[in-house]
Design a protein around this motif. Structure first.
Motif, mmCIF file in Angstrom:
data_model
loop_
_atom_site.group_PDB
_atom_site.id
_atom_site.type_symbol
_atom_site.label_atom_id
_atom_site.label_comp_id
_atom_site.label_asym_id
_atom_site.label_seq_id
_atom_site.Cartn_x
_atom_site.Cartn_y
_atom_site.Cartn_z
ATOM 1 N N SER A 151 0.826 -1.208 0.000
ATOM 2 C CA SER A 151 0.000 0.000 0.000
ATOM 3 C C SER A 151 0.859 1.257 0.000
ATOM 4 N N ARG A 152 1.888 1.264 0.843
ATOM 5 C CA ARG A 152 2.795 2.417 0.875
ATOM 6 C C ARG A 152 3.523 2.578 -0.455
ATOM 7 N N ASP A 153 4.029 1.468 -0.973
ATOM 8 C CA ASP A 153 4.808 1.533 -2.214
ATOM 9 C C ASP A 153 3.937 1.958 -3.395
ATOM 10 N N LYS A 154 2.692 1.516 -3.411
ATOM 11 C CA LYS A 154 1.771 1.920 -4.476
ATOM 12 C C LYS A 154 1.567 3.437 -4.430
ATOM 13 N N ALA A 155 1.405 3.974 -3.227
ATOM 14 C CA ALA A 155 1.230 5.422 -3.087
ATOM 15 C C ALA A 155 2.476 6.170 -3.543
ATOM 16 N N LEU A 159 2.555 8.619 -6.808
ATOM 17 C CA LEU A 159 2.869 10.027 -6.596
ATOM 18 C C LEU A 159 4.060 10.462 -7.447
ATOM 19 N N PHE A 160 5.070 9.607 -7.575
ATOM 20 C CA PHE A 160 6.189 9.919 -8.468
ATOM 21 C C PHE A 160 5.683 10.229 -9.874
ATOM 22 N N TYR A 161 4.828 9.356 -10.374
ATOM 23 C CA TYR A 161 4.362 9.514 -11.752
ATOM 24 C C TYR A 161 3.295 10.600 -11.889
ATOM 25 N N SER A 162 2.500 10.785 -10.844
ATOM 26 C CA SER A 162 1.440 11.779 -10.894
ATOM 27 C C SER A 162 1.968 13.206 -10.894
ATOM 28 N N ASN A 192 15.622 24.584 -1.211
ATOM 29 C CA ASN A 192 14.465 24.801 -0.337
ATOM 30 C C ASN A 192 13.404 25.687 -0.990
ATOM 31 N N LYS A 193 13.398 25.736 -2.326
ATOM 32 C CA LYS A 193 12.380 26.507 -3.029
ATOM 33 C C LYS A 193 11.083 25.696 -3.095
ATOM 34 N N GLN A 194 9.990 26.329 -2.713
ATOM 35 C CA GLN A 194 8.714 25.645 -2.689
ATOM 36 C C GLN A 194 7.926 25.885 -3.971
ATOM 37 N N ARG A 195 7.194 24.857 -4.383
ATOM 38 C CA ARG A 195 6.295 24.996 -5.521
ATOM 39 C C ARG A 195 5.040 24.188 -5.226
ATOM 40 N N ILE A 196 3.973 24.507 -5.906
ATOM 41 C CA ILE A 196 2.704 23.799 -5.769
ATOM 42 C C ILE A 196 2.459 23.003 -7.040
ATOM 43 N N VAL A 197 2.191 21.719 -6.893
ATOM 44 C CA VAL A 197 1.945 20.867 -8.064
ATOM 45 C C VAL A 197 0.625 20.129 -7.880
ATOM 46 N N PRO A 198 -0.056 19.832 -8.970
ATOM 47 C CA PRO A 198 -1.299 19.052 -8.869
ATOM 48 C C PRO A 198 -1.013 17.578 -8.590
ATOM 49 N N VAL A 199 -2.008 16.922 -7.995
ATOM 50 C CA VAL A 199 -1.927 15.477 -7.741
ATOM 51 C C VAL A 199 -3.154 14.826 -8.365
ATOM 52 N N ALA A 203 -3.584 8.880 -7.667
ATOM 53 C CA ALA A 203 -2.536 8.976 -6.657
ATOM 54 C C ALA A 203 -3.119 9.327 -5.294
ATOM 55 N N LEU A 204 -4.090 10.233 -5.253
ATOM 56 C CA LEU A 204 -4.714 10.605 -3.978
ATOM 57 C C LEU A 204 -5.430 9.413 -3.347
#
Length: 320
Positions: A151-155, A159-162, A192-199, A203-204
Motif C-alpha cells: 500500500s505504501r509503495d503503491k502510493a 505520486l512519483f508519476y502523478s 528549499n524553493k517551494q512549488r505547488i503541483v497538482p496530484v 494517486a490521492l
C-alpha cells in the motif's frame, strides 16, 4: 599533479574553510545532503591534490585556499583530463570550486575567484530514459489492498508519476503538504524553493489507502517524523535508499526488463506531459526547473509535431 590517497586527511587550515562553506550551503541555502556530500568530496580531493603537488616541488611555497591562483587550479584540472576523468565529473569539480571561492569572496577572505574562468571539456548530454505509458500502467497494476508495504509503495509510485517529484522531494513530504480539496501538493525543491503541483485522483486514492494503514508503522515515531507522509517499518521517515530499493523491487516483480529508478518515473511524467500538452513552460513549472533549457534537455521533444504546428500556424510557413 597526482591524485591523492582518498584516506588522507586535511589539516585544520584547509578543512575549516570547507566546513564553513558547507554550513552556509546547508543552513542558509538549504542544499540537500547529497549535494553537500558531493561538494565536500570535490573540494577535499582538490585540496589534497594541490598539497601533494606542493610537496613534489622545490621551493614551491605554502599553498592555501587564501593564496591559490588560477594556475594551480588549472594544473589540477589538467591532471584530471590526463587521467581520463569524465567531463561531467570535472565540470562538477569546477562548479564546486567556483561556488566555494565565491563564498570566500563574500566573506571578504579573498578579493578574487581563481576558479571563475576555468574551462571544462564539454560532455555529451544523453537524453534520460523513460517508460512508455503502457509500461507505467503495468508497473502500477499490482494489488495493494491487504498489504501495508504494498500500500505504501503503491502510493509512492503513483505520486512519483502523478506529480514528477524528485526522490528527496518525495521522502521529505509531510501529511499537511497535501491539499485534499484542491488536489494540490506543496513541494520543497532544490535550494528549499517551494512549488505547488497538482496530484491526480488515482494517486490521492492510493495515498488515502496508505494513510489508513500508516498507524501500524507509527508507534515509536520520533517527534520530527510525526507528520512524515511516508514512513518505514523501522518507525521513522522513509529514506531515499529504501525508496530506490522498493522501486527496483516492484519493477522486478512486475516483470519490467529495464533497471528502474525514481528519476526515471519523474522523466516519464515529464515526457508524457509534454507529448500530450506540448506546453514546455508548464512542464518546466511542474518539474521545478529554474531554466527552460534544463527542461528541453530533460524531456523528449516531439519535433515532428512541433513542425506540424509551425506549418499550420505561422503565416509565412508555406506558400499559399
Amino acid at each position: 599533479m597526482t591524485q591523492p590517497n582518498s584516506v588522507t586527511k586535511l589539516n585544520a587550515d584547509w578543512q575549516q574553510p570547507i566546513d564553513a562553506f558547507l554550513h552556509y550551503l546547508q543552513y542558509e541555502r538549504g542544499y540537500s545532503k547529497n549535494t553537500l556530500s558531493s561538494y565536500q568530496r570535490q573540494l577535499e580531493q582538490t585540496a589534497l591534490s594541490i598539497i601533494e603537488y606542493a610537496k613534489q616541488q622545490a621551493n614551491s611555497g605554502q599553498y592555501h585556499w587564501l593564496n591559490l591562483e588560477q594556475n594551480q587550479l588549472k594544473q589540477h584540472i589538467n591532471t584530471l583530463r590526463l587521467q581520463a576523468v569524465k567531463p561531467r565529473t570535472i565540470a562538477l569539480k569546477v562548479a564546486a570550486l567556483r561556488s566555494f571561492f565565491g563564498f570566500m569572496q563574500k566573506q571578504h577572505l579573498r578579493q578574487d575567484n581563481p576558479a571563475q574562468y576555468l574551462t571544462v571539456p564539454k560532455a555529451a548530454r544523453d537524453l534520460p530514459k523513460n517508460l512508455a505509458v503502457d509500461q507505467v500502467n503495468h508497473l502500477l497494476s499490482f494489488d495493494s489492498s491487504d498489504d501495508i508495504l504494498a500500500s505504501r509503495d503503491k502510493a509512492i509510485l503513483e505520486l512519483f508519476y502523478s506529480s514528477g517529484l524528485r526522490l528527496e522531494e518525495l521522502v521529505n513530504l509531510n501529511i499537511n503538504d497535501i491539499d485534499w480539496q484542491q488536489k494540490l501538493l506543496r513541494v520543497s525543491g532544490k535550494g528549499n524553493k517551494q512549488r505547488i503541483v497538482p496530484v491526480g485522483s488515482v494517486a490521492l486514492t492510493a495515498i488515502k489507502h496508505w494513510l489508513n494503514m500508516r498507524p501500524a508503522f507509527c508507534q515509536q515515531l520520533a517527534e520530527a517524523d510525526q507528520l512524515a507522509l511516508f514512513v518505514s517499518k523501522q518507525h521513522k521517515r522513509i529514506s531515499t535508499r529504501q525508496v530506490r530499493q522498493r522501486v527496483q523491487l516492484w519493477a522486478k516483480k512486475q516483470g519490467l526488463s529495464q533497471h528502474l529508478h525514481p528519476h526515471m518515473l519523474r522523466h516519464s511524467f515529464a515526457s508524457h506531459m509534454l507529448e500530450s500538452s506540448q506546453d514546455l513552460r508548464a512542464v518546466q513549472e511542474l518539474l521545478g526547473h529554474a531554466n527552460l533549457s534544463t527542461t528541453q534537455v530533460y524531456t523528449h521533444l516531439d519535433f515532428t509535431h512541433l513542425a506540424k504546428v509551425y506549418d499550420s500556424a505561422h503565416p509565412r510557413a508555406r506558400k499559399k
